[in-house]
Design a protein around this motif. Structure first.
Motif, PDB file in Angstrom:
ATOM      1  N   ALA A  94       0.835  -1.206   0.000  1.00 15.44           N
ATOM      2  CA  ALA A  94       0.000   0.000   0.000  1.00 15.44           C
ATOM      3  C   ALA A  94       0.870   1.256   0.000  1.00 15.44           C
ATOM      4  N   THR A  95       1.957   1.234   0.742  1.00 18.02           N
ATOM      5  CA  THR A  95       2.851   2.387   0.805  1.00 18.02           C
ATOM      6  C   THR A  95       3.524   2.629  -0.540  1.00 18.02           C
ATOM      7  N   ILE A  96       3.942   1.570  -1.196  1.00 14.86           N
ATOM      8  CA  ILE A  96       4.575   1.691  -2.516  1.00 14.86           C
ATOM      9  C   ILE A  96       3.596   2.291  -3.524  1.00 14.86           C
ATOM     10  N   GLN A  97       2.344   1.860  -3.461  1.00 17.96           N
ATOM     11  CA  GLN A  97       1.326   2.402  -4.373  1.00 17.96           C
ATOM     12  C   GLN A  97       1.090   3.885  -4.114  1.00 17.96           C
ATOM     13  N   LYS A  98       1.121   4.299  -2.823  1.00 19.77           N
ATOM     14  CA  LYS A  98       0.974   5.720  -2.502  1.00 19.77           C
ATOM     15  C   LYS A  98       2.146   6.518  -3.070  1.00 19.77           C
ATOM     16  N   ALA A  99       3.337   5.946  -2.977  1.00 23.71           N
ATOM     17  CA  ALA A  99       4.511   6.634  -3.516  1.00 23.71           C
ATOM     18  C   ALA A  99       4.416   6.769  -5.033  1.00 23.71           C
ATOM     19  N   ALA A 100       3.923   5.723  -5.695  1.00 26.98           N
ATOM     20  CA  ALA A 100       3.769   5.776  -7.154  1.00 26.98           C
ATOM     21  C   ALA A 100       2.758   6.854  -7.552  1.00 26.98           C
ATOM     22  N   GLU A 101       1.665   6.956  -6.794  1.00 29.77           N
ATOM     23  CA  GLU A 101       0.670   8.004  -7.068  1.00 29.77           C
ATOM     24  C   GLU A 101       1.278   9.390  -6.859  1.00 29.77           C
ATOM     25  N   ALA A 102       2.092   9.527  -5.798  1.00 25.56           N
ATOM     26  CA  ALA A 102       2.716  10.825  -5.525  1.00 25.56           C
ATOM     27  C   ALA A 102       3.652  11.240  -6.650  1.00 25.56           C
ATOM     28  N   LEU A 103       4.347  10.280  -7.257  1.00 24.92           N
ATOM     29  CA  LEU A 103       5.243  10.602  -8.362  1.00 24.92           C
ATOM     30  C   LEU A 103       4.478  11.139  -9.565  1.00 24.92           C
ATOM     31  N   ALA A 104       3.240  10.732  -9.691  1.00 26.65           N
ATOM     32  CA  ALA A 104       2.416  11.233 -10.788  1.00 26.65           C
ATOM     33  C   ALA A 104       1.816  12.601 -10.473  1.00 26.65           C
ATOM     34  N   ARG A 105       1.976  13.061  -9.207  1.00 25.87           N
ATOM     35  CA  ARG A 105       1.344  14.307  -8.776  1.00 25.87           C
ATOM     36  C   ARG A 105       2.338  15.324  -8.235  1.00 25.87           C
TER      37      ARG A 105
END
Length: 593
Positions: A94-105
């Motif tokens: 879940a944390t990795i997915q949040k980081a991936a979303e942050a990279l897109a934003r």
């Protein structure tokens, strides 16, 4: 292009140059006879700051360094790198997915703080954040070589980012073995110019109250230890230096934090020279807004603090920046505060334009002087540490320096000399917490190593006892104030007593005891107990067996009034009581209201 407008020279020729003497005359006139020397102020670092600097200040410096010029990073001058904690036992999906979303934003990378690196799913990480193209940092508590090997086993040839593992600063056991681990890690990551595997964790000191001078000096001492201890026949001193990077904490003292970063870079070049290395070897700086300066009271003021901290970091020339969410002290990670933290760096870059100018402090009379002064003070302290054997031999001296400085800051906050908005001045007396104070104080994760903790603990621990429903239940609370910071609260408490009683009571605090505050609806009592007494007291209240070695006495203990009074009597705590005030009135006065 021939039709491109040529930039106009900015010389401000329409303004008459003003001499230092003219400025000094104007200052004297505005002071209406007062001595200009009264405007000087003594810094916590122990040196004096003048109220006025002019061009002669630059002439007085040994040399004025050239501005820091370095190539942009992906078109910007710093990376926006949010930090994510992964608890022990979790794989981090879940944390990795949040980081991936942050990279897109708007984020430019991710920093993972791993409680247990062995369970972290590096294959899942590589699938969502390709390791060869994504800037990623990893903070570990042990076994760095095995972790890096797992990263490479994903098929990645070269890594980008950093590894945070600093056994000297974190006082890890069996240092000889830890240094051997580091040598293996550095050997494994050779040939990876965009990955730094050797940390100087200056944030450890910045988040515990160290002055800026101490932070720089302690970081240099750590660097010197690694440069002396790690090289072997196959691992050169130059390779060790090339693997280093610094993790710094940024506090709200705006100009001092800018000067701290500039002084650190300058002294790094001096240290390299001492080891016969070229001064051009870069020292990347990863900055994180400080936990030391964050508060639980009027927590939205943290948004203002991290803004000034972030600006100091950027203007000081950091390579990467992580901003703490304003509510991370008392809330689990959430999208709202994470988005605000991430977007602050984006705003400074996209709207404020701070990425368009390099080394904005260069040539400033004040900042160049301050940088030089900090560098001299830090180098002197560094040399004193080296004279005592360097680190880790001189760790006792380092920790004593840190303790003395933190206590001085606690005292300044307790007396109101150092203002913390919303905590000891301009308090929100009608504040309603959106968290449970009792649960927070009992939590092992609650950060008590912060500047405002002594001021917060009284308010948090007693707030629920002022609510009508608690008064009806006639409950009481005992709050552990600690063994050192409590003395500052004790001094505030004594100021409520008659003057003729203050001296005797001040001298009555037994050596080696803890201070606790007994709070009921009728009275507030400051009591003293040995650590053993307090441990037995807590076990008695919560009916914990003496042989239960897992029990840790909480900061806040609550029970019905009769039980608490009986326990206090049985365990014989020494005490004195403020007569004639309700608990609420006493606590309000202790908090400076």
């Amino acid at each position: 292009m021939p039709d491109t407008p040529r930039p106009a020279s900015v010389s401000f020729s329409e303004f008459e140059p003003i001499s230092t003497a003219a400025w000094q005359a104007r200052i004297a006139r505005d002071l209406k006879g007062a001595d200009p020397a009264t405007l000087r102020w003594q810094t916590p670092d122990g040196f004096t700051v003048e109220p006025f600097y002019h061009r002669e200040a630059l002439a007085a410096l040994p040399e004025v360094p050239a501005p820091l010029l370095r190539p942009d990073t992906n078109g910007n001058t710093w990376r926006n790198v949010p930090t994510y904690s992964v608890p022990a036992g979790e794989r981090g999906h879940a944390t990795i997915q949040k980081a991936a979303e942050a990279l897109a934003r708007g984020a430019d990378g991710a920093h993972f703080v791993l409680a247990d690196a062995t369970t972290f799913d590096v294959e899942f990480l590589h699938a969502h954040l390709p390791l060869d193209t994504t800037y990623i940092g990893y903070s570990l508590t042990g076994a760095p070589t095995a972790f890096v090997q797992r990263l490479l086993d994903t098929g990645t040839i070269t890594l980008r980012g950093f590894l945070e593992f600093d056994p000297i600063t974190n006082h890890l056991p069996n240092l000889k073995s830890q240094l051997h681990e580091l040598r293996e890690t550095l050997t494994l990551t050779q040939g990876m110019p965009e990955f730094r595997a050797l940390t100087l964790q200056a944030a450890f000191y910045g988040n515990r109250g160290a002055t800026v001078t101490q932070q720089v000096a302690f970081a240099l001492a750590t660097a010197a230890a690694y440069l002396s201890e790690l090289p072997t026949e196959t691992l050169t001193t130059a390779q060790v230096a090339a693997a280093m990077w610094v993790h710094v904490a940024i506090n709200p003292n705006y100009f001092f934090e800018i000067a701290k970063l500039r002084a650190l870079r300058r002294l790094w070049a001096t240290l390299l020279h001492a080891y016969g290395l070229p001064s051009e070897v870069a020292l990347p700086l990863f900055a994180e807004t400080s936990s030391w300066s964050q508060t639980t009271l009027d927590a939205h003021t943290n948004l203002l603090r991290v803004t000034t901290e972030a600006m100091s970091a950027v203007l000081g020339g950091v390579d990467a920046l992580s901003i703490r969410p304003f509510d991370c002290l008392f809330h689990d990670p959430n999208e709202f505060s994470n988005r605000l933290a991430r977007n602050l760096s984006v705003l400074l870059r996209e709207e404020v334009g701070l990425g368009q100018v390099q080394d904005v402090a260069a040539g400033s009379y004040y900042l160049e002087t301050l940088t030089d002064t900090l560098a001299q003070e830090a180098w002197t302290l560094f040399q004193r540490i080296e004279a005592e054997g360097g680190l880790p031999t001189a760790i006792g001296t380092v920790m004593q320096e840190l303790h003395t400085t933190a206590q001085a800051q606690f005292r300044r906050i307790a007396t109101g000399e150092q203002v913390v908005v919303g905590t000891n001045k301009f308090q929100n007396t009608r504040e309603h917490f959106d968290f449970n104070p009792k649960k927070l104080l009992r939590s092992r994760e609650f950060d008590s190593t912060r500047a405002t903790y002594p001021s917060e603990v009284l308010r948090l621990a007693t707030s629920l006892h002022f609510e009508r429903r608690e008064k009806k239940k006639k409950r009481a609370a005992v709050v552990l104030l600690g063994s050192h910071t409590n003395q500052l609260i004790q001094e505030s408490f004594l100021r409520l007593m008659p003057k003729q009683e203050q001296s005797a009571l001040h001298d009555s605090h037994p050596v080696g005891t803890l201070s606790v505050l007994f709070s009921s609806t009728e009275e507030a009592i400051l009591m003293y107990a040995t650590p053993e007494q307090f441990g037995r007291f807590a076990r008695y209240i919560y009916r914990i067996a003496e042989d239960d070695s897992t029990f840790v006495p909480p900061v806040l203990i609550t029970a019905d009034l009769a039980t608490m009074q009986e326990a206090v009597r049985v365990f014989g705590f020494q005490e004195f009581t403020v007569q004639g005030y309700t608990t609420e009135e006493v606590l309000a006065r202790l908090q400076g209201k």
